[in-house]
Design a protein around this motif. Sequence first.
Motif, PDB file in Angstrom:
ATOM      1  N   ARG A  13       0.813  -1.221   0.000  1.00  0.00           N
ATOM      2  CA  ARG A  13       0.000   0.000   0.000  1.00  0.00           C
ATOM      3  C   ARG A  13       0.849   1.275   0.000  1.00  0.00           C
ATOM      4  N   ARG A  14       1.772   1.350  -0.933  1.00  0.00           N
ATOM      5  CA  ARG A  14       2.622   2.546  -1.037  1.00  0.00           C
ATOM      6  C   ARG A  14       2.313   3.370  -2.277  1.00  0.00           C
ATOM      7  N   LEU A  16       2.612   2.471  -5.363  1.00  0.00           N
ATOM      8  CA  LEU A  16       3.641   2.245  -6.379  1.00  0.00           C
ATOM      9  C   LEU A  16       3.020   1.979  -7.742  1.00  0.00           C
ATOM     10  N   TYR A  33       5.011  -6.524  -2.354  1.00  0.00           N
ATOM     11  CA  TYR A  33       4.511  -5.381  -3.131  1.00  0.00           C
ATOM     12  C   TYR A  33       2.981  -5.397  -3.193  1.00  0.00           C
ATOM     13  N   ASN A  36      -0.649  -2.396  -4.609  1.00  0.00           N
ATOM     14  CA  ASN A  36      -0.154  -1.211  -5.295  1.00  0.00           C
ATOM     15  C   ASN A  36      -0.798  -1.167  -6.684  1.00  0.00           C
ATOM     16  N   ASN A  58      -2.336  -5.990  -7.741  1.00  0.00           N
ATOM     17  CA  ASN A  58      -1.697  -4.920  -8.485  1.00  0.00           C
ATOM     18  C   ASN A  58      -2.404  -4.788  -9.831  1.00  0.00           C
TER      19      ASN A  58
END
Length: 212
Positions: A13-14, A16, A33, A36, A58
């Motif tokens: 949850r950045r 990206l 990852y 994102n 993602n």
Amino acid sequence: ERLANPERLNLDRRGLLACPLLEGEERLRLINYQNNSIRVIQHLERLPQLIFLDLYNNALLRISGLEAVPTLRVLMLGKNEIAAIEGLGPLGRLDVLDLHRNRIERFCGLGHLSMLRVLNLAGNRISRVDASDLAGLSSLVELNLRRNALTTVCDLSEVPGLQRLFLSSNAIADLASVEKLRSARHLAELALDGNGIASLPNYRPAIAELCP
């Protein structure tokens, strides 16, 4: 956190949009990852210890960029937009592969994964699995094909160690469609709920006879 555990990198949850370039991370064994908006798997070079890669939820369109990490044992690619099983050639050591909730229509491209034990393809668009598709998956213990479009069960003798088979919510309508379950000699857990077959009056005793 990184100083305390330099073998793990958590970027959940950045926000990206791409896999970041990682430098000086030769000790990394696990990358998260999750959650994102990454569209392409990349920048995995110089990670000689990496065994766990998680890209759940993602925006991946295909499986690629894994040539640099033949050490991977666990690959989590659930809830993406992947349409085909491909790009896994370098991953001969893979133990767990999760591709649930993608757009995959064909069960293929897995025959070289002789060490694979757990395969999750739930929530895709697979309408058929042939015995030849399972050839080479000699270590497979668990196969999850829930929420696909299967109408029949193929011969399972190519996966002699299969213990858990999940086929809930497909389009399996009658007992003739599951007759080949007899070939799964070590099956300990079977799920067929959500199929037409599960509403037949003699369903449970008939399945028990097929899979004693």
